[in-house]
Design a protein around this motif. Structure first.
Motif, mmCIF file in Angstrom:
data_model
loop_
_atom_site.group_PDB
_atom_site.id
_atom_site.type_symbol
_atom_site.label_atom_id
_atom_site.label_comp_id
_atom_site.label_asym_id
_atom_site.label_seq_id
_atom_site.Cartn_x
_atom_site.Cartn_y
_atom_site.Cartn_z
ATOM 1 N N LEU A 146 22.445 -15.449 -20.271
ATOM 2 C CA LEU A 146 22.004 -16.761 -19.820
ATOM 3 C C LEU A 146 21.301 -16.664 -18.473
ATOM 4 O O LEU A 146 21.478 -15.703 -17.722
ATOM 5 C CB LEU A 146 23.213 -17.702 -19.705
ATOM 6 C CG LEU A 146 24.114 -17.820 -20.936
ATOM 7 C CD1 LEU A 146 25.214 -18.831 -20.677
ATOM 8 C CD2 LEU A 146 23.313 -18.192 -22.172
ATOM 9 N N ARG A 147 20.514 -17.667 -18.176
ATOM 10 C CA ARG A 147 19.831 -17.707 -16.881
ATOM 11 C C ARG A 147 20.823 -18.028 -15.772
ATOM 12 O O ARG A 147 21.857 -18.658 -16.003
ATOM 13 C CB ARG A 147 18.727 -18.769 -16.902
ATOM 14 C CG ARG A 147 17.608 -18.466 -17.880
ATOM 15 C CD ARG A 147 16.499 -19.505 -17.744
ATOM 16 N NE ARG A 147 15.388 -19.234 -18.665
ATOM 17 C CZ ARG A 147 15.309 -19.720 -19.894
ATOM 18 N NH1 ARG A 147 16.272 -20.520 -20.342
ATOM 19 N NH2 ARG A 147 14.287 -19.433 -20.661
ATOM 20 N N THR A 148 20.472 -17.620 -14.560
ATOM 21 C CA THR A 148 21.358 -17.845 -13.410
ATOM 22 C C THR A 148 21.626 -19.331 -13.204
ATOM 23 O O THR A 148 22.751 -19.726 -12.865
ATOM 24 C CB THR A 148 20.728 -17.244 -12.142
ATOM 25 O OG1 THR A 148 20.460 -15.856 -12.356
ATOM 26 C CG2 THR A 148 21.672 -17.389 -10.953
ATOM 27 N N SER A 149 20.612 -20.158 -13.420
ATOM 28 C CA SER A 149 20.785 -21.598 -13.231
ATOM 29 C C SER A 149 21.773 -22.193 -14.222
ATOM 30 O O SER A 149 22.332 -23.261 -13.978
ATOM 31 C CB SER A 149 19.435 -22.312 -13.374
ATOM 32 O OG SER A 149 18.859 -22.034 -14.653
ATOM 33 N N THR A 150 21.996 -21.509 -15.337
ATOM 34 C CA THR A 150 22.969 -21.962 -16.328
ATOM 35 C C THR A 150 24.338 -21.341 -16.085
ATOM 36 O O THR A 150 25.367 -22.015 -16.231
ATOM 37 C CB THR A 150 22.499 -21.604 -17.750
ATOM 38 O OG1 THR A 150 21.165 -22.086 -17.942
ATOM 39 C CG2 THR A 150 23.413 -22.213 -18.805
ATOM 40 N N ILE A 151 24.348 -20.087 -15.688
ATOM 41 C CA ILE A 151 25.615 -19.368 -15.513
ATOM 42 C C ILE A 151 26.464 -19.997 -14.409
ATOM 43 O O ILE A 151 27.682 -20.176 -14.574
ATOM 44 C CB ILE A 151 25.350 -17.884 -15.191
ATOM 45 C CG1 ILE A 151 24.740 -17.182 -16.409
ATOM 46 C CG2 ILE A 151 26.630 -17.181 -14.783
ATOM 47 C CD1 ILE A 151 24.367 -15.747 -16.154
ATOM 48 N N ARG A 152 25.848 -20.358 -13.291
ATOM 49 C CA ARG A 152 26.622 -20.843 -12.141
ATOM 50 C C ARG A 152 27.461 -22.071 -12.467
ATOM 51 O O ARG A 152 28.683 -22.060 -12.273
ATOM 52 C CB ARG A 152 25.691 -21.127 -10.967
ATOM 53 C CG ARG A 152 26.437 -21.627 -9.724
ATOM 54 C CD ARG A 152 25.489 -21.834 -8.548
ATOM 55 N NE ARG A 152 26.204 -22.339 -7.380
ATOM 56 C CZ ARG A 152 26.381 -23.627 -7.116
ATOM 57 N NH1 ARG A 152 25.898 -24.541 -7.939
ATOM 58 N NH2 ARG A 152 27.049 -24.015 -6.041
ATOM 59 N N PRO A 153 26.885 -23.168 -12.968
ATOM 60 C CA PRO A 153 27.739 -24.338 -13.267
ATOM 61 C C PRO A 153 28.726 -24.081 -14.394
ATOM 62 O O PRO A 153 29.830 -24.635 -14.380
ATOM 63 C CB PRO A 153 26.728 -25.429 -13.641
ATOM 64 C CG PRO A 153 25.501 -24.703 -14.037
ATOM 65 C CD PRO A 153 25.466 -23.458 -13.217
#
Length: 282
Positions: free
Chosen positions: A190-197
């Motif tokens: 997954l992209r970082t913007s998705t992984i964090r939340p």
């Protein structure tokens, strides 16, 4: 059956090279017949199994791979076949080498394209599974007026005092994140913007489940009303934070699945916690 389609494409390319360099007379009728039969079988089989649209997409992907390879190989092939000063046997060896190299390069590119497609499919499956679990989880948390219910329970805990008649609030166990555990090895896709939340939501959810389990222990019942209220306040805060990060994670997953931002934020809610929004402080 896709192999038949690729064979047809290679035969078509070979026929085009022959026609370009030495004319249509060099193309054998048997080769043309094989090309037509394989193409028809491949298209019919693809239409029967995947549908017409997918077959077209498959051919387009193949063209995207083959065109750069052919463009790189066509110039030296034409130059070699048209050069009179090159010995016939040497010319045959050069052509064979160019064909082998082109075939190897095309096979490598096909393999890389297939790997990328497999990664894309796995990423989409992972996102869809997380979307379902996150939505179900936050729906259960959102299905009660968190702040109002907590205020009532904490009031009763203070007035109930200690002893056998003391009021002990009961919280149902939160479900284990079985989907997240099952797809955790695919999270790096997954992209970082998705992984964090997503990771933040599951971390908060794990803390919430821990506090619920702690309140079931016998030690919790022996605490003074003030300390039990303090634990319950922490439980309430954790519920709010988990719900907020859950909505953020769901929005991020929705966007990763191709939704627009407005569509991603359109989350169906109970309406019992209007003050808890994804934009609020965590």
């Amino acid at each position: 059956m896709p192999a038949l389609v690729w064979i047809s494409v290679f035969l078509l390319v070979w026929a085009g090279l022959c026609a370009t360099v030495i004319g249509f007379g060099a193309i054998e009728p048997s080769m043309i017949m094989a090309l037509v039969i394989l193409t028809l079988i491949g298209l019919l089989a693809g239409y029967w199994r995947w549908g017409e649209r997918t077959v077209v997409q498959m051919l387009l992907r193949g063209a995207l791979v083959l065109v750069p390879v052919l463009a790189a190989a066509l110039v030296p092939i034409i130059w070699t076949m048209s050069a009179d000063w090159i010995d016939v046997r040497l010319r045959q060896g050069i052509l064979a080498g160019l064909v082998i190299i082109s075939g190897w390069l095309a096979g490598f590119l096909f393999q890389e394209e297939r790997k990328q497609r497999d990664r894309d499919n796995r990423r989409a499956d992972t996102l869809t599974a997380l979307q379902s679990e996150i939505y179900n989880t936050i729906s259960k948390i959102d299905n009660q007026a968190i702040t109002d219910t907590a205020r009532t329970q904490q009031d009763r805990m203070l007035r109930g005092g200690e002893g056998p008649m003391a009021y002990m609030p009961f919280s149902t166990s939160e479900s284990a994140p079985i989907v997240f555990d099952a797809v955790s090895d695919a999270i790096p896709l997954l992209r970082t913007s998705t992984i964090r939340p997503v990771l933040r939501f599951y971390a908060e959810y794990a803390d919430l489940r821990t506090i619920v389990e702690d309140m079931r222990l016998e030690e919790f019942k022996t605490l003074s009303p003030e300390r039990r209220v303090a634990v319950h306040k922490e439980l309430t805060r954790r519920r709010i934070v988990t719900l907020r990060w859950g909505m953020r994670a769901l929005i991020a997953v929705n966007i990763a699945l191709g939704m627009t931002e407005s569509e991603a934020k359109n989350i169906e809610r109970s309406g019992l916690n209007p003050k808890i929004t994804p934009e609020g402080a965590a």
